[in-house]
Design a protein around this motif. Structure first.
Motif, PDB file in Angstrom:
ATOM      1  N   LEU A  75      19.463  -6.835 -16.632  1.00 30.57           N
ATOM      2  CA  LEU A  75      20.115  -7.791 -15.730  1.00 30.57           C
ATOM      3  C   LEU A  75      19.085  -8.676 -15.033  1.00 30.57           C
ATOM      4  N   ILE A  76      17.992  -8.087 -14.586  1.00 37.01           N
ATOM      5  CA  ILE A  76      16.945  -8.889 -13.938  1.00 37.01           C
ATOM      6  C   ILE A  76      16.298  -9.823 -14.960  1.00 37.01           C
ATOM      7  N   ASN A  77      16.122  -9.361 -16.194  1.00 39.36           N
ATOM      8  CA  ASN A  77      15.593 -10.246 -17.242  1.00 39.36           C
ATOM      9  C   ASN A  77      16.529 -11.424 -17.466  1.00 39.36           C
ATOM     10  N   PHE A  78      17.847 -11.172 -17.466  1.00 36.94           N
ATOM     11  CA  PHE A  78      18.821 -12.258 -17.584  1.00 36.94           C
ATOM     12  C   PHE A  78      18.631 -13.266 -16.449  1.00 36.94           C
ATOM     13  N   VAL A  79      18.506 -12.767 -15.229  1.00 40.08           N
ATOM     14  CA  VAL A  79      18.359 -13.652 -14.062  1.00 40.08           C
ATOM     15  C   VAL A  79      17.078 -14.474 -14.183  1.00 40.08           C
ATOM     16  N   ILE A  80      16.003 -13.829 -14.604  1.00 41.71           N
ATOM     17  CA  ILE A  80      14.718 -14.531 -14.730  1.00 41.71           C
ATOM     18  C   ILE A  80      14.773 -15.590 -15.834  1.00 41.71           C
ATOM     19  N   VAL A  81      15.230 -15.197 -17.005  1.00 45.04           N
ATOM     20  CA  VAL A  81      15.168 -16.092 -18.168  1.00 45.04           C
ATOM     21  C   VAL A  81      16.329 -17.084 -18.187  1.00 45.04           C
ATOM     22  N   PHE A  82      17.558 -16.586 -18.101  1.00 43.48           N
ATOM     23  CA  PHE A  82      18.705 -17.486 -18.232  1.00 43.48           C
ATOM     24  C   PHE A  82      18.942 -18.281 -16.948  1.00 43.48           C
ATOM     25  N   ALA A  83      19.134 -17.571 -15.833  1.00 43.81           N
ATOM     26  CA  ALA A  83      19.494 -18.266 -14.590  1.00 43.81           C
ATOM     27  C   ALA A  83      18.349 -19.114 -14.061  1.00 43.81           C
ATOM     28  N   ASP A  84      17.137 -18.558 -14.061  1.00 42.34           N
ATOM     29  CA  ASP A  84      16.043 -19.310 -13.448  1.00 42.34           C
ATOM     30  C   ASP A  84      15.337 -20.235 -14.439  1.00 42.34           C
ATOM     31  N   LYS A  85      14.723 -19.676 -15.462  1.00 42.13           N
ATOM     32  CA  LYS A  85      13.935 -20.526 -16.372  1.00 42.13           C
ATOM     33  C   LYS A  85      14.792 -21.538 -17.127  1.00 42.13           C
ATOM     34  N   CYS A  86      15.922 -21.096 -17.634  1.00 39.26           N
ATOM     35  CA  CYS A  86      16.742 -22.005 -18.437  1.00 39.26           C
ATOM     36  C   CYS A  86      17.620 -22.897 -17.549  1.00 39.26           C
ATOM     37  N   HIS A  87      18.502 -22.279 -16.761  1.00 39.00           N
ATOM     38  CA  HIS A  87      19.450 -23.057 -15.960  1.00 39.00           C
ATOM     39  C   HIS A  87      18.748 -23.854 -14.855  1.00 39.00           C
ATOM     40  N   HIS A  88      17.986 -23.179 -14.018  1.00 40.24           N
ATOM     41  CA  HIS A  88      17.289 -23.904 -12.944  1.00 40.24           C
ATOM     42  C   HIS A  88      16.258 -24.865 -13.516  1.00 40.24           C
ATOM     43  N   GLY A  89      15.698 -24.514 -14.670  1.00 42.14           N
ATOM     44  CA  GLY A  89      14.765 -25.430 -15.329  1.00 42.14           C
ATOM     45  C   GLY A  89      15.451 -26.737 -15.719  1.00 42.14           C
ATOM     46  N   LYS A  90      16.671 -26.656 -16.230  1.00 39.40           N
ATOM     47  CA  LYS A  90      17.438 -27.873 -16.551  1.00 39.40           C
ATOM     48  C   LYS A  90      17.658 -28.702 -15.293  1.00 39.40           C
ATOM     49  N   GLU A  91      18.026 -28.018 -14.216  1.00 41.52           N
ATOM     50  CA  GLU A  91      18.281 -28.744 -12.975  1.00 41.52           C
ATOM     51  C   GLU A  91      17.002 -29.387 -12.439  1.00 41.52           C
ATOM     52  N   GLU A  92      15.939 -28.597 -12.323  1.00 41.94           N
ATOM     53  CA  GLU A  92      14.712 -29.079 -11.683  1.00 41.94           C
ATOM     54  C   GLU A  92      13.973 -30.123 -12.515  1.00 41.94           C
ATOM     55  N   ASP A  93      13.908 -29.911 -13.821  1.00 43.79           N
ATOM     56  CA  ASP A  93      13.107 -30.799 -14.671  1.00 43.79           C
ATOM     57  C   ASP A  93      13.885 -32.017 -15.171  1.00 43.79           C
ATOM     58  N   LEU A  94      15.210 -31.903 -15.234  1.00 39.43           N
ATOM     59  CA  LEU A  94      15.993 -32.966 -15.861  1.00 39.43           C
ATOM     60  C   LEU A  94      17.081 -33.541 -14.950  1.00 39.43           C
ATOM     61  N   TYR A  95      17.959 -32.695 -14.459  1.00 36.11           N
ATOM     62  CA  TYR A  95      19.129 -33.182 -13.704  1.00 36.11           C
ATOM     63  C   TYR A  95      18.738 -33.763 -12.352  1.00 36.11           C
ATOM     64  N   PHE A  96      17.981 -33.012 -11.572  1.00 35.24           N
ATOM     65  CA  PHE A  96      17.618 -33.500 -10.237  1.00 35.24           C
ATOM     66  C   PHE A  96      16.811 -34.803 -10.290  1.00 35.24           C
ATOM     67  N   PRO A  97      15.813 -34.941 -11.186  1.00 29.53           N
ATOM     68  CA  PRO A  97      15.118 -36.231 -11.271  1.00 29.53           C
ATOM     69  C   PRO A  97      16.057 -37.390 -11.631  1.00 29.53           C
TER      70      PRO A  97
END
Length: 181
Positions: free
Chosen positions: A43-65
């Motif tokens: 579950l923590i691996n899911f949070v790290i990889v999917f929620a943070d790296k993938c999902h938040h990565g989309k937001e921070e690197d692409l959507y928010f800019p």
């Protein structure tokens, strides 16, 4: 037209299920029910990889800019708040990860961090879904939305491949059957 925010909202649904799982497991810990540590690790691996790296990565690197380019402020504005909450969430994730394995692990500290993370992220998702994404849908032109969807897919393929993506969905389904039903 499909807006980029729709993909992010879909991902939020899976993340919200993971939050429900974290809350249920943390509640069990408080009631002295020892969790399956391998489930916690996954579950923590899911949070790290999917929620943070993938999902938040989309937001921070692409959507928010893209939002900033469309005129929505970062500093002193809603984007800055979301970024700050992502950072706070990472702090809770580190606390959870550090307290599920090793000789210095402490499940009560894990539970406290899990409760804090769940509360933060539920509130965070509500703000994104009901305020920020709606703002973005109003100000970003269709061409930008379409470009974002293409770039989201590229980002996801770099962070997790299609097979890992499907494994994460299956993991959350399996853990939901075990803990939430």
């Amino acid at each position: 037209m499909i807006n980029a925010s729709e993909e992010l909202r879909r991902e939020h649904e899976l993340i919200k299920t993971a939050l429900n799982l974290l809350e249920k497991i943390a509640s069990g810990i408080v009631q002295k029910v020892n969790p399956d540590v391998s489930d916690l690790t996954e579950l923590i691996n899911f949070v790290i990889v999917f929620a943070d790296k993938c999902h938040h990565g989309k937001e921070e690197d692409l959507y928010f800019p893209s939002l900033e380019e469309a005129g929505i402020p970062n500093h002193g504005g809603p984007i800055g708040v979301m970024l700050s909450e992502h950072d706070q969430g990472r702090k809770y994730i580190r606390e959870m990860k550090e307290n599920i394995s090793g000789q210095n692990s402490d499940l009560q500290v894990f539970a406290d961090a899990a409760f804090a993370y769940v509360a933060l992220m539920r509130n965070h998702i509500e703000k994104e879904n009901n305020i920020l994404f709606m703002m973005g849908d109003r100000v970003m032109p269709e061409s930008v939305q379409n470009d974002l969807l293409i770039r989201f897919k590229e980002h996801e393929e770099k962070v997790i491949d299609k097979e890992k993506h499907e494994e994460f969905y299956a993991l959350i389904e399996r853990l939901s059957q075990k803990y939430l039903h």
